[in-house]
Design an enzyme around this catalytic site. Structure first.
Site, mmCIF file in Angstrom:
data_model
loop_
_atom_site.group_PDB
_atom_site.id
_atom_site.type_symbol
_atom_site.label_atom_id
_atom_site.label_comp_id
_atom_site.label_asym_id
_atom_site.label_seq_id
_atom_site.Cartn_x
_atom_site.Cartn_y
_atom_site.Cartn_z
ATOM 1 C CG HIS A 177 -3.287 3.472 13.630
ATOM 2 N ND1 HIS A 177 -2.337 2.828 14.383
ATOM 3 C CD2 HIS A 177 -2.743 3.626 12.396
ATOM 4 C CE1 HIS A 177 -1.270 2.604 13.637
ATOM 5 N NE2 HIS A 177 -1.485 3.079 12.423
ATOM 6 C CB CYS A 207 -1.819 -0.132 10.890
ATOM 7 S SG CYS A 207 -0.065 0.266 10.721
ATOM 8 C CG HIS A 212 -1.878 3.111 7.975
ATOM 9 N ND1 HIS A 212 -1.597 3.636 9.213
ATOM 10 C CD2 HIS A 212 -2.630 4.032 7.344
ATOM 11 C CE1 HIS A 212 -2.179 4.821 9.332
ATOM 12 N NE2 HIS A 212 -2.825 5.081 8.223
ATOM 13 C CG ASP A 241 2.108 3.306 7.633
ATOM 14 O OD1 ASP A 241 2.284 4.540 7.676
ATOM 15 O OD2 ASP A 241 1.891 2.615 8.641
ATOM 16 C CG HIS A 242 5.955 4.309 8.615
ATOM 17 N ND1 HIS A 242 6.131 3.700 9.826
ATOM 18 C CD2 HIS A 242 4.997 5.250 8.829
ATOM 19 C CE1 HIS A 242 5.322 4.240 10.714
ATOM 20 N NE2 HIS A 242 4.612 5.175 10.129
ATOM 21 C CE1 TYR A 252 3.454 8.779 7.073
ATOM 22 C CE2 TYR A 252 4.683 9.198 9.083
ATOM 23 C CZ TYR A 252 3.595 8.659 8.438
ATOM 24 O OH TYR A 252 2.635 7.981 9.141
HETATM 25 C C1 DNO Z 1 2.357 6.693 12.259
HETATM 26 C C2 DNO Z 1 0.918 6.738 12.169
HETATM 27 C C3 DNO Z 1 0.226 7.076 13.458
HETATM 28 C C4 DNO Z 1 -1.242 7.230 13.195
HETATM 29 C C5 DNO Z 1 -2.056 7.478 14.416
HETATM 30 C C6 DNO Z 1 -3.519 7.421 14.081
HETATM 31 O O1 DNO Z 1 3.025 6.718 11.274
HETATM 32 O O2 DNO Z 1 0.430 5.567 11.630
HETATM 33 O O3 DNO Z 1 0.732 8.253 13.994
HETATM 34 O O4 DNO Z 1 -1.431 8.323 12.353
HETATM 35 O O5 DNO Z 1 -1.785 6.579 15.416
HETATM 36 O O6 DNO Z 1 -4.218 8.157 15.005
#
Ligand code: DNO
Length: 437
Positions: free
Chosen positions: A267, A305, A332, A388-389, A405
């Protein structure tokens, strides 16, 4: 070898079906959902209703550096496979997020050699359980960082925000890191002093908690003093040294991952610029190129991401997909709105299709990569994505879910992203039928 269990093993027709797919042009992304286990405020019944097809999770209760045993892995798999009333959920654990890399490994200190061996053993155990995609990060001390977890929005919901002035307040006045002012412009230092002078006691406590108490994903919750101790350990670790420690880690684990058919996907740094005087090694195109090239294996890949990467304006996301596409093993999808053009600056997490990320083009490019892989005959052509989020909206407000989340905010994000995928796919289909380029 490189099959994503529960993903490519699904027959396309049974998976989605519909007349749109009869030409074999199905290039949809695999829609996953991050779930933190049975204590998660979003039950699996709701994950199913949101339309997710697979689960992203981790053994969050285990300490980084320890082995993930077959029994613990199986226990979580069973939790994912059933609703709490015991009926089958129809879901499976398809991506690990995260198999945390210990601080010992990042610093090459203490038990780091044992941790290498433990990490390899965890990969063996995951592969034996049929899980072949593993996300992790190489950020020192603190995983992702935000100054606001519930920043009010005009529509009445809330979003997460990284505010550089608040971060300077934390760094200069609350953590009181020696020399912290040097990391900020004079104007920023002055703004931080003014803001600190007017800041309430509650906000100071909240700001510290938001930054050091750990957001979901990090399994160590640190105090301010522990952060100071950890930072001191990085005094002698330059950026080059951290990058080399990262490459040493990859040298230790990628041959095992390759043998097992495990796709490791790192990531990017979030946010993708230096914080607290610590080096960053996964923030830019050049960083990623260096890391992926240093141990050149398909098992050494990237978690794309979109939100993290687009938090700095000089990251060209489409150029990254073009360059790193074959090694993007997980995506993500979220968007940010930056306050201004600074490389290191403030931003908030916008709606999935709004903001500065350019989501439609990102999804189109990722689906293009999938199509390219299919044409190449790669069994792992389909890229798992997760919304994501999400902003906290409607029933999320007051639910006290995991920061970032929410149920409804992510459901909305997934629905919007699914709409983009359907439109991209329909466009590809039309082009095929009309012979358009
Ligand atoms: C946050 C996530 C991060 C991710 C880590 C991967 O929402 O995208 O915490 O899980 O950085 O190791």
């Amino acid at each position: 070898m490189f099959t994503l269990r529960g993903v490519v093993s699904l027959p396309v027709a049974a998976h989605k079906g519909g007349p749109g797919h009869i030409f074999g042009k199905f290039i949809d992304m695999f829609q996953t959902w991050r779930w933190f286990g049975n204590t998660d405020r979003t039950p699996l019944t709701h994950v199913r209703q949101a339309g997710a097809e697979g689960i992203v999770t981790a053994l969050h209760h285990l300490v980084s550096g320890d082995v993930w045993s077959p029994a613990e892995i199986e226990k979580r798999q069973n939790e994912v496979r059933s609703f709490v009333d015991g009926t089958p959920s129809g879901l499976d654990w398809v991506v690990v997020e995260s198999l945390v890399v210990s601080e010992a490994i990042k610093q090459q200190a203490g038990d780091y050699r044992t941790h290498f061996a433990n990490y390899r053993q965890s990969l063996e155990n995951l592969a034996a359980a049929g899980i072949h995609t593993v996300c992790y990060n190489f950020m020192p001390v603190i995983d992702w960082t935000r100054t606001h977890l519930a920043w009010p929005l005009a529509h009445g919901g809330t979003a997460m925000r990284f505010d550089l002035v608040d971060f300077a307040v934390f760094d200069i006045h609350l953590l009181a890191r020696p020399g912290a002012e040097k990391a900020f412009t004079d104007d920023m230092v002055a703004q931080a002093a003014t803001r600190f002078a007017a800041m309430s006691g509650d906000r100071k406590v909240g700001l510290v908690a938001n930054i050091v108490a750990g957001l979901p994903g990090s399994n160590e919750k640190l105090t301010l003093d522990q952060v100071r101790e950890h930072l001191a350990l990085y005094d002698d670790i330059s950026r080059d040294r951290l990058a080399q420690n990262f490459i040493d880690f990859l040298g230790e684990i990628i041959p095992t991952a390759e043998r097992l058919g495990v796709r490791m996907c790192c990531h990017p740094d979030d946010p993708p610029f230096e914080l607290l005087g610590m080096p960053r090694v996964m923030s830019t195109h050049a960083h990623i190129d260096h890391v992926l090239g240093a141990v050149n294996s398909k098992s050494n890949g990237l978690t794309f991401c979109s939100g993290s990467l687009s938090s700095r304006p000089d990251n060209d996301l489409l150029a990254m997909i073009d360059r790193f596409g074959p090694k993007i093993h997980f995506a993500h999808l979220r968007s940010v709105k930056r306050d201004g053009p600074a490389i290191a600056g403030s931003f908030f997490e916008d709606e999935h299709l709004a903001g500065d990320t350019g989501m439609v083009e990102v999804v189109r490019a990722l689906m293009g990569e999938e199509a390219r892989r299919r044409a190449e005959g790669r069994p792992d052509w389909q890229i798992p994505m997760r919304p994501d989020h999400g902003q906290d909206i409607i029933d999320d407000l007051g639910r006290s879910g995991q920061p970032g989340y929410p149920t409804i905010g992510r459901l909305k994000g997934l629905a919007e992203l699914r709409g983009v995928m359907a439109a991209v796919e329909a466009g590809a289909m039309t082009a095929t039928m009309t012979g358009a380029p």
